[in-house]
Design an enzyme around this catalytic site. Structure first.
Site, mmCIF file in Angstrom:
data_model
loop_
_atom_site.group_PDB
_atom_site.id
_atom_site.type_symbol
_atom_site.label_atom_id
_atom_site.label_comp_id
_atom_site.label_asym_id
_atom_site.label_seq_id
_atom_site.Cartn_x
_atom_site.Cartn_y
_atom_site.Cartn_z
ATOM 1 N N LYS A 63 11.473 3.079 6.802
ATOM 2 C CA LYS A 63 10.912 2.748 5.485
ATOM 3 C C LYS A 63 10.309 3.990 4.828
ATOM 4 C CE LYS A 63 6.603 0.904 5.254
ATOM 5 N NZ LYS A 63 5.709 1.595 4.315
ATOM 6 N N ASN A 64 9.533 4.753 5.612
ATOM 7 C CA ASN A 64 8.803 5.872 5.022
ATOM 8 C C ASN A 64 9.697 7.057 4.671
ATOM 9 O OD1 ASN A 64 6.410 4.559 4.904
ATOM 10 N ND2 ASN A 64 5.586 5.403 6.811
ATOM 11 N N CYS A 159 -6.771 1.109 -1.056
ATOM 12 C CA CYS A 159 -6.092 0.028 -0.341
ATOM 13 C C CYS A 159 -6.914 -0.313 0.880
ATOM 14 C CB CYS A 159 -4.671 0.424 0.028
ATOM 15 S SG CYS A 159 -4.614 1.594 1.361
ATOM 16 N N ARG A 164 -7.694 6.686 -0.311
ATOM 17 C CA ARG A 164 -6.359 7.278 -0.511
ATOM 18 C C ARG A 164 -6.160 7.891 -1.902
ATOM 19 N NH1 ARG A 164 -2.044 3.466 2.516
ATOM 20 N NH2 ARG A 164 -0.952 5.432 2.795
ATOM 21 N N ASP A 349 0.013 5.501 12.011
ATOM 22 C CA ASP A 349 0.744 4.232 11.876
ATOM 23 C C ASP A 349 1.029 3.548 13.217
ATOM 24 O OD1 ASP A 349 0.758 4.289 9.172
ATOM 25 O OD2 ASP A 349 2.866 4.815 8.929
ATOM 26 N N ARG A 441 6.820 -6.161 4.593
ATOM 27 C CA ARG A 441 6.883 -4.883 3.890
ATOM 28 C C ARG A 441 7.546 -3.811 4.754
ATOM 29 N NH1 ARG A 441 1.551 -2.698 3.251
ATOM 30 N NH2 ARG A 441 2.862 -0.924 2.816
#
Ligand code: UD1
Length: 460
Positions: A63-64, A159, A164, A349, A441
């Site tokens: 995803k990233n 968030c 951030r 993560d 997500r």
């Protein structure tokens, strides 16, 4: 072979490679034969713990990496074809909607190929309603400014895991000659005759910041030097894609990236790298539940910082070509300490997932989070399942307990949700996880992938 496949973003498209990417993104309809229910953000996951995981899990595209590389399509008027795309992820669909708004034609197929074509920029504006759903949307700023000379992107805001800020993105673009105004919650940026190559030193390593400035610099006049740059494999994957589009980049994967600006970029075909965070999550799942897992089509080289702590805890890790095979050693897992750090350090993560593993280790382990200021939101939920964890500042001390117990829990962010799934897989009894839109997500087909390996897991 199927001649026609459903365009998962709403249209039927030919499977042949000669298709034209003329269909824009219009909604979404999953057609996974195994699922009786359509996934919805309001769904819950119900997991009955205590079943060892045995079998194969295919690892999705990262995803990233995919998010950033999709934004690279804004840099050229020619089509960009991306393979190994995690097309079913909600973050990918969210960005697809933003790109569509900007004027990009996007078509995706079930063979995990997406074609993005930014023939013209219809509007260089990324509105709040689209940006607020995903912070990664800030990645359109650099490419839009570089190609179009003007961009208005809503400030993404904070968030669940911290404030951030995006000041490095802004300062870096200013160093390249952009005039930037923050007004009405928007970053309003313009150039006078294009961006100019510059030297920018990041005050702190920033993954997304490095990618935004690297993309912007590809079309700047002259040479850009990014110092104290992020070294993540996703940065390298993006640089490879940009190079196939005609960009001149060297040094990706080190802390100094050099970009020689070119006047235009062209189309290309590029493969998205395997998801190292998904890989690491399932490695930890194997440590927790026992059994042997084969993680298919991935790369252990991206996860060197995870190998030593997992082996120390009691996991055997082997590779066979592009597959990783993991199995837990006999006896209890052993507690060990980790500290998150920019790549090649331990990834923030995977912090929540590793912490979950420590809850069942013999002895204690300490987890220190150095990237984000508020990333222990999973701790109270794990404690509700019987874990013994004390948070002090940016460290959590985890004392191993004999077992976790199923409970109704709720997650606040993507990786925290993953950590609750791991806890549920090994807990006694049944766990219900609420708000699983976070998982949708970032993890493709979690029910199918874990269910195929013996987990008792269902979407309700
Ligand atoms: C971070 C992770 C990334 C992970 C992603 C999603 C690192 C270095 N980055 O990337 O691997 O995939 O979260 O969870 O581990 N910062 C500023 N100003 C800026 C940009 C960043 O002060 O303009 C600060 C952040 O607040 C943070 C640190 O720099 O403390 C690193 O942020 P950054 O790498 O940009 O975050 P992400 O790109 O989201």
């Amino acid at each position: 072979m199927q001649a026609e496949q459903e365009n998962i973003w709403g249209k039927l498209v030919s499977h042949s490679p000669e298709h034209k990417p003329e269909h824009k993104v219009v909604g979404f309809g999953v057609s996974d034969a195994k699922k009786s229910v359509q996934p919805s953000g309001l769904d819950k996951l119900r997991i009955e713990g205590g079943h060892a995981l045995e079998g194969e899990i295919p690892i999705s595209g990262a995803k990233n990496a995919a998010l950033k590389i999709m934004c690279a399509s804004l840099l050229t008027s020619e089509p960009l074809t991306l393979t190994n795309m995690p097309v079913t992820l909600n973050d990918i669909k969210t960005l697809a909607h933003l790109l569509k708004h900007i004027g990009v034609s996007i078509m995706a197929r079930h063979d995990k190929t997406a074609v993005l074509h930014a023939h013209t920029i219809e509007t260089p504006v990324a509105p709040y309603d689209l940006v607020r759903k995903m912070r990664g949307s800030i990645l359109v700023l650099g490419p839009l400014l570089a190609r179009h000379g003007f961009a208005e992107v809503s400030l993404p805001g904070g968030c669940a895991i911290g404030a951030r800020p995006v000041d490095f993105h802004i300062k870096g673009l200013e160093a390249m000659g952009a005039e930037i105004l923050i007004e009405d919650g928007y970053i309003k940026a313009k150039t006078n005759g294009g961006l100019k190559g510059a030297t920018y030193t990041f005050p702190k390593v920033s993954h997304t910041g490095t990618e935004n400035l690297m993309m912007a610099a590809t079309l700047a006049q002259g040479t850009t030097l990014l110092k104290n740059a992020a070294r993540e494999p996703e940065v390298v994957n993006l640089a490879e894609c940009l190079r196939s589009m005609g960009a001149q980049i060297t040094g990706e994967g080190t802390d100094t990236i050099i970009i020689e600006g070119v006047t235009s970029l062209g189309g290309a075909t590029h493969a998205i790298m395997p998801d190292r965070i998904e890989t690491g999550t399932w490695m930890i799942a194997s440590a927790l539940t026992g059994g042997t897992l084969r993680l298919v089509n991935t790369n252990l080289g991206y996860l060197t910082s995870l190998i030593a702590p997992l082996e120390k805890a009691g996991l055997t890790i082997e590779t066979e070509g592009k597959d990783i095979i993991v199995s837990r050693n006999p006896g209890r897992l052993v507690g060990t300490d980790i500290m998150t750090d920019p790549y090649p350090g331990f990834p923030t993560d995977l912090q929540a997932q590793f912490l979950t593993m420590l809850t069942l280790c013999e002895g204690a382990g300490m987890v220190t989070e150095t990237i984000f200021e508020n990333r222990f939101m999973h701790v109270p939920e794990l404690c509700r399942m019987g874990a013994d964890i004390t948070v002090q500042g940016n460290s959590a001390i985890v004392r191993g307990v004999a077992k976790l117990k199923g409970a109704e829990v709720m997650a606040t962010d993507l990786r925290a949700s993953a950590s609750l799934v791991l806890a549920a897989l090994v807990a006694e009894g049944t766990t219900t996880i609420n708000r699983i839109y976070h998982l949708d997500r970032g993890y493709e087909d979690i029910v199918g992938k874990l269910g195929n390996c013996g987990a008792h897991i269902e979407r309700v």
